[in-house]
Scaffold this active site. Structure first.
Site, PDB file in Angstrom:
ATOM      1  N   ARG A   1     -45.438-129.621 -56.059  1.00 44.71           N
ATOM      2  CA  ARG A   1     -46.566-130.298 -55.427  1.00 44.71           C
ATOM      3  C   ARG A   1     -47.921-129.821 -55.946  1.00 44.71           C
ATOM      4  O   ARG A   1     -48.819-130.618 -56.171  1.00 44.71           O
ATOM      5  CB  ARG A   1     -46.493-130.045 -53.916  1.00 44.71           C
ATOM      6  CG  ARG A   1     -47.466-130.868 -53.107  1.00 44.71           C
ATOM      7  CD  ARG A   1     -47.487-130.400 -51.645  1.00 44.71           C
ATOM      8  NE  ARG A   1     -46.210-130.099 -51.078  1.00 44.71           N
ATOM      9  CZ  ARG A   1     -45.491-130.924 -50.309  1.00 44.71           C
ATOM     10  NH1 ARG A   1     -45.957-132.108 -50.014  1.00 44.71           N
ATOM     11  NH2 ARG A   1     -44.312-130.552 -49.822  1.00 44.71           N
TER      12      ARG A   1
ATOM     13  N   GLU B   1     -41.754-121.925 -59.663  1.00 46.19           N
ATOM     14  CA  GLU B   1     -41.248-123.299 -59.639  1.00 46.19           C
ATOM     15  C   GLU B   1     -42.170-124.243 -58.858  1.00 46.19           C
ATOM     16  O   GLU B   1     -41.730-124.880 -57.900  1.00 46.19           O
ATOM     17  CB  GLU B   1     -39.872-123.342 -58.963  1.00 46.19           C
ATOM     18  CG  GLU B   1     -38.815-122.477 -59.603  1.00 46.19           C
ATOM     19  CD  GLU B   1     -37.523-122.442 -58.792  1.00 46.19           C
ATOM     20  OE1 GLU B   1     -36.457-122.302 -59.405  1.00 46.19           O
ATOM     21  OE2 GLU B   1     -37.574-122.550 -57.549  1.00 46.19           O
TER      22      GLU B   1
ATOM     23  N   CYS C   1     -38.917-153.292 -42.034  1.00 50.11           N
ATOM     24  CA  CYS C   1     -38.502-153.552 -40.656  1.00 50.11           C
ATOM     25  C   CYS C   1     -38.174-152.265 -39.909  1.00 50.11           C
ATOM     26  O   CYS C   1     -37.018-152.037 -39.506  1.00 50.11           O
ATOM     27  CB  CYS C   1     -37.293-154.471 -40.680  1.00 50.11           C
ATOM     28  SG  CYS C   1     -37.650-155.925 -41.639  1.00 50.11           S
TER      29      CYS C   1
END
Ligand code: LLP
Length: 412
Positions: free
Chosen positions: A276, A273, A341
């Site tokens: 990345r 699986e 922010c």
């Protein structure tokens, strides 16, 4: 290896100048290389040819339909973790017999749909879940395949948020409990418990933890065999690391050489699986410099992309290389930050980065995995567009969001 390289002073994705894409489609902009994507998939496939595993690309890494479709067309299956990912998988025409479904928290509805669609199997994470899938299968009059996710309790040198194979993690079932379940598997009348699954974490750059985990499960498989309990599948998960900075991760070949002998001994069909490894270095995030700010202590390069677009630095202190789309030999020490922010909104801290001026573009490298898929609308920012480059051609594979997208589901 990837297809993001300088030609002269300009950074290219395959044969396309990225600065051109940035000015044409705006920034922040995700840019992917088709060639790199497919090359990584094929590298893994060829390294493991001897045992011919089913490579189920992990959808969570990058779930864009065009990325999924490209891999499915090459024969990949998909590893999913939600009803939404199942929807995407089916949408791109992935055969349901090439879909495996993990997650510690599958809902009744998600389970029922996945059963009806006839997925290959569920990776089951607890006894309670096993009982639930059995109950739902009975209701639907089906026999459902399941693999038990084993928590092999191994150490991995990766960020603590992405370690999943320690016994203190929420994932999987310990060996003793799994044994008790398997001995009594006939009790689950509407399940065919036919496999084991492990996934020990992500961005793991060495072979040792994988080898340790596979050795543990193969010992377990032998123990089961001696009790007459035969299985059909072993799913070894994903987790292979890539180069972000100065890592020297194992190549597909080295990984394969280390584990194929162990896997062959199990005699089971192998599933992998990877997420990345396939998509991580196949994408970048292009951003534009909005302001340069000097404070008494620091210099900030303020760009138009932020932690809502790519959260990895903020969440895992992850390192992403930063290159100028127009190469410069001058560097300066600065923080590269976004407009959000939060002080966690940075791409680089106190780092030597290319010397840039307002209006210049930067590329945040290795952003193909867990980039767009973890993006959000925080600060009511519109999520970026995604572009796929194939040789000389660039196509938008997801439009930049609009203001109406932003409030689409809200009561006005
Ligand atoms: N299989 C399972 C069951 C998983 O949970 C995962 C990732 C994979 C496969 C794919 O792992 P990969 O080959 O991509 O390492 N957001 C984090 C990574 C979280 C990984 C979650 N599970 C990051 O940006 O580093």
């Amino acid at each position: 290896m990837h297809e993001f390289k300088y030609r002269g002073n300009d950074l290219y994705c395959e044969n396309v100048k990225i600065a051109k894409l940035a000015s044409r489609f705006g920034t922040p902009l995700y840019v992917y290389s088709y060639e790199t994507l497919i090359d990584h998939y094929l590298k893994l496939k060829s390294a493991f040819r001897k045992i011919n595993p089913l490579i189920c690309y992990s959808v969570k890494a990058n779930s864009n339909l065009s990325i999924l479709r490209a891999l499915v067309k090459k024969g990949a299956g998909l590893d999913i973790v939600s009803g939404g990912e199942l929807y995407r998988a089916l949408k791109v025409g992935c055969p349901s017999q090439k879909i495996v479904y993990a997650s510690v928290g599958k809902t009744d509805n998600e389970i029922a749909i996945a059963i009806s669609e006839g997925i290959l199997f569920f990776n089951v994470e607890s006894l309670a879940e096993l009982e639930n899938i059995n109950r739902i299968s009975r209701k639907l009059g089906k026999i459902t395949r399941a693999a038990i996710r084993i928590n092999p309790d191994v150490e991995t040198k990766t960020h603590k948020y992405i370690t999943t194979g320690k016994i203190t993690n929420k994932f999987g079932i310990d060996l003793d409990s799994a044994y008790k379940i398997l001995v009594l598997r006939s009790k689950f009348t509407n399940l065919n418990i036919c496999g084991l699954h492990i996934h020990i974490g992500s961005q793991i750059t060495e072979s040792a933890p994988f080898v340790a985990a596979i050795k543990k499960v193969s010992g377990f498989i032998q123990r089961l065999k001696s009790k007459g309990i035969e299985l059909e599948y072993l799913n070894i998960g994903g987790g292979m690391g890539i180069i972000y900075d100065r890592e020297t991760p194992q190549t597909a070949r080295i990984y394969a050489d280390k584990i194929i002998p162990l896997l062959e001994k199990t005699g089971l069909k192998i599933i992998m699986e990877p997420g990345r490894f396939i998509v991580g270095n196949a994408g970048i995030l292009a951003v534009k410099v909005l302001y340069i700010k000097h404070t008494p202590k620091k210099k900030f390069i303020i760009v138009d992309g932020g932690m809502n677009d790519l959260i990895r630095p903020a969440l895992y202190s992850a390192y992403h290389n930063i290159l100028a789309l127009r190469k410069t030999s001058k560097t300066e020490r600065a923080d590269v930050v976004g407009p959000i922010c939060e002080s966690a909104d940075f791409f680089a801290k106190e780092r030597k980065v290319p010397k840039v001026k307002v209006g210049d573009y930067l590329a945040v490298m290795s952003a193909g995995a867990y980039g767009f898929s973890m993006s959000s609308n925080y600060n009511s920012r519109l999520r970026p567009a995604e572009v796929m480059v194939t040789k000389n051609k660039a196509s938008v594979i997801r439009k930049r969001e609009s203001l109406s997208d932003l409030i689409h589901n809200e009561k006005d």
